[in-house]
Design a protein around this motif. Structure first.
Motif, short mmCIF file in Angstrom:
data_model
loop_
_atom_site.label_atom_id
_atom_site.label_comp_id
_atom_site.label_asym_id
_atom_site.label_seq_id
_atom_site.Cartn_x
_atom_site.Cartn_y
_atom_site.Cartn_z
N GLY A 37 0.79 -1.23 0.00
CA GLY A 37 0.00 0.00 0.00
C GLY A 37 0.81 1.27 0.00
N GLY A 38 2.15 1.14 0.09
CA GLY A 38 3.01 2.31 0.02
C GLY A 38 3.35 2.90 1.38
N ALA A 39 4.58 3.39 1.49
CA ALA A 39 5.07 3.92 2.76
C ALA A 39 4.27 5.13 3.21
N GLU A 40 3.90 5.99 2.29
CA GLU A 40 3.18 7.22 2.66
C GLU A 40 1.83 6.90 3.29
N ASN A 41 1.10 5.95 2.70
CA ASN A 41 -0.21 5.58 3.26
C ASN A 41 -0.08 4.96 4.64
N TRP A 42 0.93 4.10 4.83
CA TRP A 42 1.10 3.46 6.13
C TRP A 42 1.54 4.47 7.19
N SER A 43 2.27 5.50 6.78
CA SER A 43 2.73 6.51 7.75
C SER A 43 1.56 7.31 8.32
N LYS A 44 0.41 7.26 7.66
CA LYS A 44 -0.77 7.99 8.13
C LYS A 44 -1.55 7.21 9.18
N VAL A 45 -1.19 5.94 9.38
CA VAL A 45 -1.90 5.11 10.37
C VAL A 45 -1.30 5.38 11.74
N LYS A 46 -2.06 6.00 12.61
CA LYS A 46 -1.60 6.35 13.96
C LYS A 46 -2.20 5.42 15.03
N SER A 47 -3.33 4.80 14.71
CA SER A 47 -3.96 3.87 15.65
C SER A 47 -4.74 2.84 14.84
N LEU A 48 -5.02 1.70 15.50
CA LEU A 48 -5.71 0.63 14.80
C LEU A 48 -6.36 -0.30 15.83
N VAL A 49 -7.56 -0.77 15.51
CA VAL A 49 -8.23 -1.77 16.33
C VAL A 49 -8.56 -2.97 15.44
N GLN A 50 -8.12 -4.15 15.86
CA GLN A 50 -8.30 -5.36 15.06
C GLN A 50 -9.00 -6.43 15.89
N GLN A 51 -10.08 -6.97 15.34
CA GLN A 51 -10.82 -8.05 15.99
C GLN A 51 -10.50 -9.36 15.27
N THR A 52 -10.20 -10.42 16.03
CA THR A 52 -9.90 -11.72 15.44
C THR A 52 -10.62 -12.83 16.19
N LYS A 53 -10.64 -14.00 15.58
CA LYS A 53 -11.19 -15.18 16.25
C LYS A 53 -10.37 -16.41 15.82
N PHE A 54 -10.25 -17.36 16.72
CA PHE A 54 -9.57 -18.61 16.41
C PHE A 54 -10.08 -19.69 17.34
N THR A 55 -9.77 -20.92 17.01
CA THR A 55 -10.27 -22.06 17.78
C THR A 55 -9.11 -22.90 18.30
N VAL A 56 -9.13 -23.21 19.59
CA VAL A 56 -8.12 -24.07 20.21
C VAL A 56 -8.86 -25.20 20.92
N GLN A 57 -8.59 -26.44 20.51
CA GLN A 57 -9.22 -27.63 21.09
C GLN A 57 -10.74 -27.48 21.15
N GLY A 58 -11.31 -26.99 20.07
CA GLY A 58 -12.76 -26.88 19.97
C GLY A 58 -13.35 -25.66 20.65
N ILE A 59 -12.51 -24.84 21.29
CA ILE A 59 -12.99 -23.64 21.98
C ILE A 59 -12.72 -22.42 21.11
N GLU A 60 -13.78 -21.68 20.76
CA GLU A 60 -13.59 -20.47 19.94
C GLU A 60 -13.20 -19.31 20.85
N ILE A 61 -12.16 -18.61 20.46
CA ILE A 61 -11.63 -17.50 21.26
C ILE A 61 -11.71 -16.21 20.45
N GLN A 62 -12.28 -15.18 21.04
CA GLN A 62 -12.36 -13.86 20.43
C GLN A 62 -11.23 -13.00 20.98
N SER A 63 -10.62 -12.21 20.11
CA SER A 63 -9.51 -11.36 20.53
C SER A 63 -9.66 -9.97 19.93
N LYS A 64 -9.23 -8.97 20.71
CA LYS A 64 -9.26 -7.58 20.25
C LYS A 64 -7.92 -6.93 20.56
#
Length: 245
Positions: A37-64
């Motif tokens: 996406g280019g260095a200039e565009n990434w330099s404009k990112v000052k904060s970020l919130v990312q939501q993810t999910k994954f499963t361990v031994q059949g247990i779904e885990i939500q992460s932020k």
């Protein structure tokens, strides 16, 4: 027969040398930067919130993960009704672990090794380009096949001596795999992460799927991103260590 074998090996070596030197490390990194996406565009990112999910031994885990780029990181995980919080700010870190995960349920200082491992998550974008900006040594060491496709292999040698290999697609110039040695409680552990399902948000490329070794053993675990918010307003108080109850 020996001459034929020698000649075949020489031709193979010469062809391989031509392929690897056809593009320099700087040229590949420049194409990788454009693909992300280019260095200039990434330099404009000052904060970020990312939501993810994954499963361990059949247990779904939500992460932020809430990130003040280059300054602080807060990760929250919900596991069977129990919340785990990890915060990195500068060279310090604290966490709250439920008893089921070996904690006390109270805020505790995070071990320095954990802070060291997690600190690079305060950055966003390409870990390869971030390593270059931080002054670590980056060498193009090979061109090989990964799952049948051509990849460039870079070795990253950090200032503290830690090393890792980064595999960049020769067609898309996006990172497909990272291998590194991680110090976990005094034990050196091999770490592998695979990146896929890249999607563009506001012109920036993010891998929405990451595959890594399951912490419970028994193969690989896939982590899927469900949402990303770029430049949200984050209250600095969420990174402050609370007092014990």
């Amino acid at each position: 027969m020996r001459k034929i074998i020698y000649l075949t090996a020489l031709i193979a070596f010469t062809s391989f040398s031509f392929v690897t030197t056809a593009q320099t490390a700087d040229e590949i990194l420049a194409k990788h930067q454009d693909a992300m996406g280019g260095a200039e565009n990434w330099s404009k990112v000052k904060s970020l919130v990312q939501q993810t999910k994954f499963t361990v031994q059949g247990i779904e885990i939500q992460s932020k993960a809430s990130i003040l780029v280059g300054k602080a990181l807060r990760t929250e995980m919900e596991i069977m009704g129990n919340k785990m919080i990890q915060v990195i700010e500068g060279d310090n870190g604290w966490w709250i672990r439920p008893q089921m995960m070996g904690g006390s349920g109270e805020p505790e200082d995070m071990p320095s090794e954990m802070v060291k491992i997690s600190k690079n998550q305060e950055a966003v974008g390409s870990l390869l380009l971030n390593a270059k900006m931080e002054g670590h040594k980056i060498d193009l060491v090979n061109k090989e096949k990964l799952d049948g496709a051509d990849v460039f292999v870079f070795q990253v040698t950090k200032k503290n001596g830690d090393t890792g290999q980064v595999y960049v697609s020769a067609s898309t110039y996006l990172i497909l795999k990272v291998m590194a040695k991680v110090n976990m409680a005094g034990q050196i552990v091999d770490s592998e992460m695979r990146f896929s399902n890249y999607k563009k948000l506001e012109g920036l490329n993010f891998p929405f799927s990451i595959e890594t070794a399951s912490p419970m053993g028994g193969g690989m675990m896939q982590i899927d991103t469900t949402s990303i918010e770029i430049n949200p307003t984050l209250d600095a108080s969420i990174f402050a260590k609370p007092t014990k109850k």
